[in-house]
Design a protein around this motif. Sequence first.
Motif, PDB file in Angstrom:
ATOM      1  N   THR A   1       0.896  -1.274  -0.019  1.00 54.32           N
ATOM      2  CA  THR A   1      -0.113   0.050   0.036  1.00 54.32           C
ATOM      3  C   THR A   1       0.838   1.125  -0.007  1.00 54.32           C
ATOM      4  OG1 THR A   1      -1.821  -1.385   1.203  1.00 54.32           O
ATOM      5  CG2 THR A   1      -1.891   1.269   1.066  1.00 54.32           C
TER       6      THR A   1
ATOM      7  N   LEU B   1       1.174   5.366   0.571  1.00 52.81           N
ATOM      8  CA  LEU B   1       0.623   6.628   1.074  1.00 52.81           C
ATOM      9  C   LEU B   1       1.467   7.738   0.375  1.00 52.81           C
ATOM     10  CD1 LEU B   1       0.479   5.640   4.698  1.00 52.81           C
ATOM     11  CD2 LEU B   1      -1.370   5.537   3.181  1.00 52.81           C
TER      12      LEU B   1
ATOM     13  N   ILE C   1      -7.529  14.521   3.854  1.00 49.45           N
ATOM     14  CA  ILE C   1      -7.135  13.557   3.285  1.00 49.45           C
ATOM     15  C   ILE C   1      -7.732  13.417   1.966  1.00 49.45           C
ATOM     16  CG2 ILE C   1      -8.859  11.991   4.466  1.00 49.45           C
ATOM     17  CD1 ILE C   1      -6.658   9.923   5.046  1.00 49.45           C
TER      18      ILE C   1
ATOM     19  N   LEU D   1      -7.667   9.777  -1.042  1.00 48.50           N
ATOM     20  CA  LEU D   1      -6.985   8.488  -1.350  1.00 48.50           C
ATOM     21  C   LEU D   1      -6.654   8.290  -2.778  1.00 48.50           C
ATOM     22  CD1 LEU D   1     -10.477   6.662  -0.171  1.00 48.50           C
ATOM     23  CD2 LEU D   1      -8.302   6.911   1.049  1.00 48.50           C
TER      24      LEU D   1
ATOM     25  N   PHE E   1      -5.144   5.380  -5.712  1.00 53.39           N
ATOM     26  CA  PHE E   1      -5.305   4.169  -5.970  1.00 53.39           C
ATOM     27  C   PHE E   1      -4.248   3.881  -7.420  1.00 53.39           C
ATOM     28  CE2 PHE E   1      -9.223   4.598  -4.201  1.00 53.39           C
ATOM     29  CZ  PHE E   1      -9.440   3.394  -3.474  1.00 53.39           C
TER      30      PHE E   1
ATOM     31  N   ASN F   1     -14.985  13.845  -1.543  1.00 55.44           N
ATOM     32  CA  ASN F   1     -13.448  13.521  -1.226  1.00 55.44           C
ATOM     33  C   ASN F   1     -12.738  13.161  -2.433  1.00 55.44           C
ATOM     34  OD1 ASN F   1     -13.874  13.314   1.561  1.00 55.44           O
ATOM     35  ND2 ASN F   1     -14.998  11.761   1.024  1.00 55.44           N
TER      36      ASN F   1
ATOM     37  N   VAL G   1     -10.279  11.320  -4.670  1.00 54.71           N
ATOM     38  CA  VAL G   1      -9.914   9.917  -5.175  1.00 54.71           C
ATOM     39  C   VAL G   1      -9.107  10.088  -6.207  1.00 54.71           C
ATOM     40  CG1 VAL G   1     -10.535   7.718  -5.393  1.00 54.71           C
ATOM     41  CG2 VAL G   1     -12.027   8.953  -3.876  1.00 54.71           C
TER      42      VAL G   1
END
Length: 114
Positions: free
Chosen positions: A29, A31, A55, A57, A59, A103, A105
Amino acid sequence: MAFYRKLGVHIADDQANAPHVDGKLDDGTVLAWDTVETIRGFDAAYISPIGGHHIALAFDKGSPAAVDTAFAELIEAGYTSHVDPWDAHWGQHYATLLDPDGNSVDHCAELDKN
């Protein structure tokens, strides 16, 4: 970065003041952190959140083409683009969509080295 290193995130020692930093967990993973200046470099309208968390995310889609495909599929499904696919100066192909709650992404992949 010290806080996240203590949590087991592998971050190169020379990244403390970098405008974009990737860290990796043992399971693969990733970050990532960006400075506000870096974000405003591709999203001039960015405003730091007030009263909430900071924050987003991301991918890793594995390839630039897969980023473009996933982005197109999500747009076709009715989701909202925030930043169309582009090649980031830190060596990744990137796109940002908004989830139903607003959010960010991100979809990303290392740029082809060829």
